[in-house]
Design a protein around this motif. Structure first.
Motif, PDB file in Angstrom:
ATOM      1  N   GLY A  14       5.943   6.585   0.665  1.00 56.53           N
ATOM      2  CA  GLY A  14       6.270   6.971  -0.868  1.00 56.53           C
ATOM      3  C   GLY A  14       6.783   5.733  -2.321  1.00 56.53           C
ATOM      4  O   GLY A  14       5.309   5.196  -1.468  1.00 56.53           O
ATOM      5  N   TYR A  15       7.106   6.529  -2.934  1.00 51.97           N
ATOM      6  CA  TYR A  15       6.966   6.260  -4.182  1.00 51.97           C
ATOM      7  C   TYR A  15       8.609   5.995  -4.464  1.00 51.97           C
ATOM      8  O   TYR A  15       8.937   6.353  -4.448  1.00 51.97           O
ATOM      9  N   ALA A  17      11.051   4.200  -7.456  1.00 50.07           N
ATOM     10  CA  ALA A  17      11.192   4.323  -8.851  1.00 50.07           C
ATOM     11  C   ALA A  17      10.675   4.194 -10.026  1.00 50.07           C
ATOM     12  O   ALA A  17      10.016   4.112 -11.051  1.00 50.07           O
ATOM     13  N   ALA A  18       9.533   3.243  -9.710  1.00 51.73           N
ATOM     14  CA  ALA A  18       8.542   2.596 -10.511  1.00 51.73           C
ATOM     15  C   ALA A  18       7.186   3.292 -10.369  1.00 51.73           C
ATOM     16  O   ALA A  18       5.929   3.030 -10.810  1.00 51.73           O
ATOM     17  N   ASP A  19       6.848   4.388 -10.014  1.00 59.25           N
ATOM     18  CA  ASP A  19       6.032   5.128  -9.146  1.00 59.25           C
ATOM     19  C   ASP A  19       4.931   4.114  -8.605  1.00 59.25           C
ATOM     20  O   ASP A  19       3.469   3.909  -8.372  1.00 59.25           O
ATOM     21  N   GLU A  20       5.548   3.369  -7.441  1.00 57.78           N
ATOM     22  CA  GLU A  20       4.898   2.113  -6.960  1.00 57.78           C
ATOM     23  C   GLU A  20       4.919   2.799  -5.624  1.00 57.78           C
ATOM     24  O   GLU A  20       5.631   2.990  -4.666  1.00 57.78           O
ATOM     25  N   LEU A  21       3.601   2.637  -4.882  1.00 62.16           N
ATOM     26  CA  LEU A  21       3.186   3.043  -3.957  1.00 62.16           C
ATOM     27  C   LEU A  21       4.174   2.022  -3.486  1.00 62.16           C
ATOM     28  O   LEU A  21       3.537   0.983  -2.468  1.00 62.16           O
ATOM     29  N   ILE A  22       5.161   2.368  -1.590  1.00 68.56           N
ATOM     30  CA  ILE A  22       5.920   1.255  -0.643  1.00 68.56           C
ATOM     31  C   ILE A  22       6.157   2.000   0.446  1.00 68.56           C
ATOM     32  O   ILE A  22       5.581   2.885   0.818  1.00 68.56           O
ATOM     33  N   VAL A  23       6.564   1.050   1.398  1.00 71.18           N
ATOM     34  CA  VAL A  23       6.457   1.504   2.799  1.00 71.18           C
ATOM     35  C   VAL A  23       8.408   2.361   2.495  1.00 71.18           C
ATOM     36  O   VAL A  23       8.916   1.576   2.215  1.00 71.18           O
ATOM     37  N   GLU A  24       8.263   3.378   3.573  1.00 73.47           N
ATOM     38  CA  GLU A  24       9.711   3.681   3.257  1.00 73.47           C
ATOM     39  C   GLU A  24      10.347   4.025   5.053  1.00 73.47           C
ATOM     40  O   GLU A  24      11.171   3.744   5.005  1.00 73.47           O
ATOM     41  N   GLN A  25       9.420   4.251   5.577  1.00 78.23           N
ATOM     42  CA  GLN A  25       9.809   3.923   7.264  1.00 78.23           C
ATOM     43  C   GLN A  25       8.527   3.155   8.070  1.00 78.23           C
ATOM     44  O   GLN A  25       7.287   3.842   7.990  1.00 78.23           O
ATOM     45  N   ALA A  26       9.045   2.723   9.425  1.00 80.15           N
ATOM     46  CA  ALA A  26       7.983   1.460   9.765  1.00 80.15           C
ATOM     47  C   ALA A  26       9.011   1.539  11.586  1.00 80.15           C
ATOM     48  O   ALA A  26      10.093   0.917  11.053  1.00 80.15           O
ATOM     49  N   GLU A  27       8.372   2.129  12.461  1.00 79.57           N
ATOM     50  CA  GLU A  27       9.219   2.243  13.448  1.00 79.57           C
ATOM     51  C   GLU A  27       8.160   1.493  14.506  1.00 79.57           C
ATOM     52  O   GLU A  27       6.920   2.704  14.223  1.00 79.57           O
ATOM     53  N   VAL A  28       8.378   1.324  15.328  1.00 85.98           N
ATOM     54  CA  VAL A  28       7.816   0.622  16.749  1.00 85.98           C
ATOM     55  C   VAL A  28       7.251   1.830  17.609  1.00 85.98           C
ATOM     56  O   VAL A  28       7.893   2.946  18.204  1.00 85.98           O
ATOM     57  N   ASP A  29       6.351   2.401  17.492  1.00 92.64           N
ATOM     58  CA  ASP A  29       5.325   3.763  18.032  1.00 92.64           C
ATOM     59  C   ASP A  29       4.483   3.015  20.381  1.00 92.64           C
ATOM     60  O   ASP A  29       5.192   3.522  20.644  1.00 92.64           O
ATOM     61  N   PRO A 220       0.559   9.232   2.263  1.00 90.21           N
ATOM     62  CA  PRO A 220       1.123  10.829   1.480  1.00 90.21           C
ATOM     63  C   PRO A 220       0.175  11.738   1.402  1.00 90.21           C
ATOM     64  O   PRO A 220      -0.798  11.405   1.306  1.00 90.21           O
ATOM     65  N   PRO A 221       0.282  12.819   1.060  1.00 89.83           N
ATOM     66  CA  PRO A 221      -0.595  13.978   1.523  1.00 89.83           C
ATOM     67  C   PRO A 221      -1.232  14.289   0.180  1.00 89.83           C
ATOM     68  O   PRO A 221      -0.361  13.496  -1.356  1.00 89.83           O
ATOM     69  N   PRO A 222      -2.625  14.572   0.333  1.00 89.93           N
ATOM     70  CA  PRO A 222      -3.099  14.359  -1.473  1.00 89.93           C
ATOM     71  C   PRO A 222      -1.947  15.158  -2.185  1.00 89.93           C
ATOM     72  O   PRO A 222      -2.744  15.041  -3.373  1.00 89.93           O
ATOM     73  N   ALA A 223      -1.169  16.088  -1.858  1.00 88.93           N
ATOM     74  CA  ALA A 223      -1.262  16.546  -2.764  1.00 88.93           C
ATOM     75  C   ALA A 223      -0.110  16.166  -3.405  1.00 88.93           C
ATOM     76  O   ALA A 223       0.303  16.610  -4.781  1.00 88.93           O
ATOM     77  N   GLN A 224       0.423  15.730  -2.912  1.00 84.46           N
ATOM     78  CA  GLN A 224       1.517  14.535  -3.383  1.00 84.46           C
ATOM     79  C   GLN A 224       1.551  13.878  -3.907  1.00 84.46           C
ATOM     80  O   GLN A 224       2.419  12.724  -4.181  1.00 84.46           O
ATOM     81  N   ARG A 225       0.569  12.758  -4.114  1.00 82.19           N
ATOM     82  CA  ARG A 225       0.147  11.390  -4.579  1.00 82.19           C
ATOM     83  C   ARG A 225       0.001  11.170  -6.057  1.00 82.19           C
ATOM     84  O   ARG A 225      -0.228  12.386  -6.513  1.00 82.19           O
ATOM     85  N   ARG A 226       0.521  10.680  -6.466  1.00 74.72           N
ATOM     86  CA  ARG A 226       0.567   9.844  -7.654  1.00 74.72           C
ATOM     87  C   ARG A 226      -0.518   9.251  -8.092  1.00 74.72           C
ATOM     88  O   ARG A 226      -0.785   8.289  -7.442  1.00 74.72           O
ATOM     89  N   PRO A 227      -0.807   9.199  -9.180  1.00 80.25           N
ATOM     90  CA  PRO A 227      -1.243   8.577 -10.054  1.00 80.25           C
ATOM     91  C   PRO A 227      -0.691   6.605  -9.811  1.00 80.25           C
ATOM     92  O   PRO A 227      -0.047   6.528 -10.159  1.00 80.25           O
ATOM     93  N   ALA A 228      -2.036   5.953 -10.330  1.00 79.01           N
ATOM     94  CA  ALA A 228      -1.709   4.882  -9.606  1.00 79.01           C
ATOM     95  C   ALA A 228      -1.265   4.032 -11.046  1.00 79.01           C
ATOM     96  O   ALA A 228      -2.138   4.700 -12.451  1.00 79.01           O
TER      97      ALA A 228
END
Length: 396
Positions: A14-15, A17-29, A220-228
């Motif tokens: 997800g993004y 506050a600075a609109d940077e793409l980051i890891v939100e959750q990471a779990e061992v699957d 993120p899904p295409p509809a939710q993607r923000r400009p870089a």
């Protein structure tokens, strides 16, 4: 069959506050063993060559044998590293081994998890992209190590980041701070490249066997993607004076990491391999991931020892010979590096690619593969190398 331990982290993004793409959750699957095709651990190093330089056969064979000699490769059970020898080695030697294995495990896990079926033609290094990709990627800032191109050409492919550590694997079921930090940097690169698919393989050599954490990243899904964010300014590097222009800018000092040979040192960066191996500043002007570059491959073939009259593949003479992986002590592992005068026929290459999908191949005590004009074979649990007839039988 030789194995390593694999953990797959499923990551959502997800993004901030600075609109940077980051890891939100990471779990061992998943936690499971992965079968190791030993030539695959050597594949990237076998293909790596300094652009515009001659490549001598004995040097390349010795490099591969050095990596193999630091590993214990049983015909069944876990592949392990000679940790005491790694700690005793000069830092640049240990770094080269750790980074080479890290790059090899990235390739192995991408084949296993993503079912990537590419060949040497579909594997690129971001420090030396071919002309058809040169303008598609930024040449400054943080970037991944390898690009696994879609063999069908329908998709962009997956950009892979490789990290190697000589320490023990983490027992945590969440990413280490260093893993999350590096992954966020690679996600920043993905964001600047229209949400390019990315992954990261983090390999440990210090445990009871090779262990790798693979990060499977859901963007993120295409509809939710923000400009870089705005990209950094592009600058053209100076001409090297030898007819080749370096396609990338040297990293800032903060991007260069020392090799990890104990728990206190920072993680190593496999894509800095050329700097660790450099013996002079003029070496650092680019790496190709293809020894099939005509001048390089021709010189490799010219300097390789001639084989016997029976050493023929696809009607062509195969030059090269066997060595034992015993640089650090007695070993029952044998290594063969062969060079062809030209690439095998498309039919044979297709058959070799199809064989890579056979799950039974890793049970074979003689593992052999062809990468363009190179043949890499490893014989396990044998005091003497197999005959050429046994090698050729596995390539038909």
């Amino acid at each position: 069959m030789p194995t390593a331990d694999l953990r797959i982290f499923r990551c959502t993004t997800g993004y901030n506050a600075a609109d940077e793409l980051i890891v939100e959750q990471a779990e061992v699957d998943q936690e499971r063993p992965i079968s190791i095709w030993i030539p695959e651990l050597l594949e990237v190093n076998a293909l790596a060559a300094p652009i515009g330089r001659h490549l001598a056969y004995r040097v390349k064979q010795h490099e591969l044998n050095l990596v193999l000699s630091f590993l214990n490769t049983p015909h069944s059970g876990k592949v392990t590293a000679r940790r005491d020898d790694l700690k005793s080695a000069a830092r640049h030697i240990g770094a080269f081994v750790v980074e080479s294995v890290g790059m090899g495990m990235l390739t192995a896990t991408v084949r296993d998890v993503y079912q990537w079926a590419g060949d040497h033609e579909h594997l690129e290094h971001f420090d030396a992209l071919p002309r058809d990709l040169f303008d598609s990627y930024q040449r400054v800032g943080v970037r991944p190590d390898l690009l696994f191109r879609d063999p069908a050409g329908a998709e962009t492919g997956v950009a892979g980041e490789a990290r190697g550590r000589s320490t023990r694997p983490s027992s945590l079921l969440r990413p280490l701070a260093a893993q999350r930090q590096r992954l966020n940097k690679i996600l920043g690169w993905s964001h600047r490249h229209a949400h390019h698919p990315v992954t990261m393989a983090w390999t440990y050599l210090g445990g009871a066997g090779l262990s790798v954490d693979l990060f499977d990243v859901a963007l993120p899904p295409p509809a939710q993607r923000r400009p870089a964010p705005s990209p950094p300014p592009q600058t053209e590097p100076p001409d090297s004076g030898d007819g080749y222009t370096h396609p990338s800018q040297s990293p800032r000092p903060s991007d260069v990491h020392e090799s990890v040979l104990d728990d206190e040192r920072p993680e190593s960066r496999p894509s800095e391999q050329r700097r660790i191996r450099a013996v002079a500043d003029d070496y650092d002007f680019g790496m190709s991931l293809s020894v099939n570059f005509t001048g390089t491959a021709d010189h490799l073939y010219d300097t390789a020892p001639a084989g016997g009259p029976e050493q023929i593949l696809d009607g062509e003479e195969v030059r090269g010979d066997w060595v034992s992986a015993d640089l650090l002590g007695a070993s029952a592992t044998q290594l063969f590096l062969g060079v062809l005068p030209e690439e095998p026929s498309p039919t044979l290459q297709r058959e070799i690619r199809e064989r890579r999908t056979n799950p039974q191949r890793t049970a074979d005590l003689v593992q052999v593969d062809v990468f363009g004009r190179l043949i890499v074979a490893v014989s396990l649990d044998s005091d003497s190398p197999p005959s050429w007839r046994e090698i050729a039988a596995r390539l038909r």
